[in-house]
Scaffold this active site. Structure first.
Site, PDB file in Angstrom:
ATOM      1  N   GLU A 197      48.759  16.231  55.492  1.00  0.00           N
ATOM      2  CA  GLU A 197      49.664  16.003  54.352  1.00  0.00           C
ATOM      3  C   GLU A 197      48.825  15.568  53.145  1.00  0.00           C
ATOM      4  OE1 GLU A 197      52.568  13.018  55.318  1.00  0.00           O
ATOM      5  OE2 GLU A 197      53.207  12.764  53.229  1.00  0.00           O
TER       6      GLU A 197
ATOM      7  N   ALA B 129      58.382  16.525  46.374  1.00  0.00           N
ATOM      8  CA  ALA B 129      59.530  15.608  46.510  1.00  0.00           C
ATOM      9  C   ALA B 129      60.194  15.696  47.880  1.00  0.00           C
ATOM     10  CB  ALA B 129      60.547  15.893  45.409  1.00  0.00           C
TER      11      ALA B 129
ATOM     12  N   HIS C 109      59.839  13.038  50.800  1.00  0.00           N
ATOM     13  CA  HIS C 109      60.604  11.794  50.892  1.00  0.00           C
ATOM     14  C   HIS C 109      62.041  12.016  51.352  1.00  0.00           C
ATOM     15  CE1 HIS C 109      57.103  10.746  48.585  1.00  0.00           C
ATOM     16  NE2 HIS C 109      57.495  11.483  47.571  1.00  0.00           N
TER      17      HIS C 109
ATOM     18  N   PRO D 298      58.212  21.767  45.724  1.00  0.00           N
ATOM     19  CA  PRO D 298      58.826  21.975  44.421  1.00  0.00           C
ATOM     20  C   PRO D 298      58.075  21.330  43.258  1.00  0.00           C
ATOM     21  CG  PRO D 298      60.092  20.408  45.719  1.00  0.00           C
ATOM     22  CD  PRO D 298      59.087  21.022  46.649  1.00  0.00           C
ATOM     23  N   ASN D 299      58.121  22.049  42.154  1.00  0.00           N
ATOM     24  CA  ASN D 299      57.551  21.639  40.861  1.00  0.00           C
ATOM     25  C   ASN D 299      56.024  21.750  40.794  1.00  0.00           C
ATOM     26  OD1 ASN D 299      60.122  20.856  39.637  1.00  0.00           O
ATOM     27  ND2 ASN D 299      60.114  19.212  41.145  1.00  0.00           N
TER      28      ASN D 299
ATOM     29  N   TYR E 248      49.147  14.020  37.494  1.00  0.00           N
ATOM     30  CA  TYR E 248      48.743  15.127  38.367  1.00  0.00           C
ATOM     31  C   TYR E 248      47.517  15.893  37.877  1.00  0.00           C
ATOM     32  CZ  TYR E 248      53.357  14.228  40.388  1.00  0.00           C
ATOM     33  OH  TYR E 248      54.441  13.637  40.982  1.00  0.00           O
TER      34      TYR E 248
ATOM     35  N   ASN F 227      51.460  19.994  50.850  1.00  0.00           N
ATOM     36  CA  ASN F 227      51.929  19.018  49.863  1.00  0.00           C
ATOM     37  C   ASN F 227      53.416  19.320  49.681  1.00  0.00           C
ATOM     38  OD1 ASN F 227      52.653  17.428  47.753  1.00  0.00           O
ATOM     39  ND2 ASN F 227      50.917  17.975  46.440  1.00  0.00           N
TER      40      ASN F 227
ATOM     41  N   ASP G 206      61.182  18.728  60.992  1.00  0.00           N
ATOM     42  CA  ASP G 206      61.526  19.446  62.229  1.00  0.00           C
ATOM     43  C   ASP G 206      60.720  20.737  62.365  1.00  0.00           C
ATOM     44  OD1 ASP G 206      63.329  17.481  62.933  1.00  0.00           O
ATOM     45  OD2 ASP G 206      65.129  18.654  62.456  1.00  0.00           O
TER      46      ASP G 206
ATOM     47  N   ARG H 260      58.943   6.715  46.928  1.00  0.00           N
ATOM     48  CA  ARG H 260      57.837   7.618  47.302  1.00  0.00           C
ATOM     49  C   ARG H 260      56.980   7.037  48.422  1.00  0.00           C
ATOM     50  NH1 ARG H 260      57.964  11.485  43.064  1.00  0.00           N
ATOM     51  NH2 ARG H 260      58.760  10.522  41.182  1.00  0.00           N
TER      52      ARG H 260
ATOM     53  N   ARG I  87      52.806  19.627  33.979  1.00  0.00           N
ATOM     54  CA  ARG I  87      53.749  18.595  34.370  1.00  0.00           C
ATOM     55  C   ARG I  87      53.035  17.253  34.525  1.00  0.00           C
ATOM     56  NH1 ARG I  87      55.058  17.868  40.658  1.00  0.00           N
ATOM     57  NH2 ARG I  87      56.716  16.352  40.497  1.00  0.00           N
TER      58      ARG I  87
ATOM     59  N   ARG J  54      53.297   4.119  43.315  1.00  0.00           N
ATOM     60  CA  ARG J  54      54.407   4.579  42.492  1.00  0.00           C
ATOM     61  C   ARG J  54      55.735   3.989  42.984  1.00  0.00           C
ATOM     62  NH1 ARG J  54      53.842  10.880  41.789  1.00  0.00           N
ATOM     63  NH2 ARG J  54      55.457  10.412  40.235  1.00  0.00           N
TER      64      ARG J  54
ATOM     65  N   HIS K 246      48.859  14.511  48.941  1.00  0.00           N
ATOM     66  CA  HIS K 246      49.525  14.188  47.677  1.00  0.00           C
ATOM     67  C   HIS K 246      48.451  13.998  46.618  1.00  0.00           C
ATOM     68  CE1 HIS K 246      53.277  13.847  49.723  1.00  0.00           C
ATOM     69  NE2 HIS K 246      52.673  13.110  50.633  1.00  0.00           N
ATOM     70  N   ILE K 247      48.680  14.638  45.490  1.00  0.00           N
ATOM     71  CA  ILE K 247      47.704  14.559  44.395  1.00  0.00           C
ATOM     72  C   ILE K 247      47.645  13.130  43.859  1.00  0.00           C
ATOM     73  CG2 ILE K 247      47.205  15.399  42.058  1.00  0.00           C
ATOM     74  CD1 ILE K 247      48.746  18.017  42.952  1.00  0.00           C
ATOM     75  N   SER K 248      48.816  12.551  43.646  1.00  0.00           N
ATOM     76  CA  SER K 248      48.888  11.179  43.129  1.00  0.00           C
ATOM     77  C   SER K 248      48.887  10.190  44.297  1.00  0.00           C
ATOM     78  CB  SER K 248      50.160  11.006  42.297  1.00  0.00           C
ATOM     79  OG  SER K 248      51.307  11.131  43.122  1.00  0.00           O
TER      80      SER K 248
HETATM   81  C1  DQA Z   1      53.420  14.575  45.042  1.00  0.00           C
HETATM   82  C2  DQA Z   1      54.081  13.202  45.071  1.00  0.00           C
HETATM   83  C3  DQA Z   1      55.580  13.322  45.225  1.00  0.00           C
HETATM   84  O1  DQA Z   1      56.198  12.030  45.257  1.00  0.00           O
HETATM   85  C4  DQA Z   1      56.166  14.082  44.049  1.00  0.00           C
HETATM   86  O2  DQA Z   1      57.554  14.269  44.214  1.00  0.00           O
HETATM   87  C5  DQA Z   1      55.463  15.364  43.802  1.00  0.00           C
HETATM   88  C6  DQA Z   1      54.027  15.481  43.987  1.00  0.00           C
HETATM   89  C7  DQA Z   1      51.907  14.491  44.753  1.00  0.00           C
HETATM   90  O3  DQA Z   1      51.230  15.489  44.978  1.00  0.00           O
HETATM   91  O4  DQA Z   1      51.416  13.461  44.282  1.00  0.00           O
HETATM   92  O5  DQA Z   1      56.097  16.326  43.341  1.00  0.00           O
HETATM   93  O6  DQA Z   1      53.570  15.173  46.318  1.00  0.00           O
END
Ligand code: DQA
Length: 146
Positions: free
Chosen positions: A99, A78, A81, A11-12, A24, A75, A88, A112, A19, A108, A101-103
């Site tokens: 896995e 959210a 977490h 999501p997002n 990011y 990725n 599953d 997270r 964003r 943080r 994560h950009i950040s």
């Molecule tokens: C994220 C890190 C997550 O905590 C966050 O909710 C995201 C992006 C990242 O790519 O850094 O939406 O997965």
């Protein structure tokens, strides 16, 4: 035969580039899709790129990967977490899972710092910006050759 890998986004991430660019970056999800396609091609793989804001849809994308994908880069955003359902689903997938994560989630908020997905992931890449997707595909290619 060329191996297909799925690159799944939670999501997002459709808002990437707009964003919180200080966290990011300025690249869009379209840029990331292109990066993944080019990186996969250079590794002799084909990437199928997906994004969803819906947990159940991501679960179904992982189910679909069972039939078509040799490996997954994910990725989960959210849902990383919170989602036992995504964990599953990944546990029902046989290939390697990376896995991304950009950040740097560890720099943080403490919520997270925990990832359900890490209980399944073969590797975790965080804090490398969108380059993390390319690194994830490289690692996937190595694991698929082994
Ligand atoms: C994220 C890190 C997550 O905590 C966050 O909710 C995201 C992006 C990242 O790519 O850094 O939406 O997965």
């Amino acid at each position: 035969m060329t191996k297909i890998v799925h690159v799944l986004n939670g999501p997002n991430l459709n808002l990437l580039g707009k964003r919180q660019p200080e966290l990011y970056g300025h690249e869009t999800l379209g840029d990331v899709e292109k990066l993944c396609a080019e990186t996969a091609r250079s590794l002799g793989l084909v990437s199928q790129f997906r994004q969803s804001n819906l947990e159940g849809e991501i679960v179904e994308q992982i189910h679909a990967a069972r039939d078509t994908a040799a490996g997954i880069v994910i990725n989960p955003a959210a849902y990383t977490h919170t989602s036992v359902a995504i964990l599953d689903a990944l546990n029902a997938f046989d290939g390697p899972v990376i896995e991304v994560h950009i950040s740097n989630v560890h720099k943080r908020e403490s919520f997270r710092h925990h990832s359900y997905v890490s209980l399944r992931a073969d590797a975790v890449i965080a804090g490398c910006g969108v380059q993390g997707y390319a690194l994830g595909l490289q690692r996937l290619a190595t694991l698929l050759q082994a």
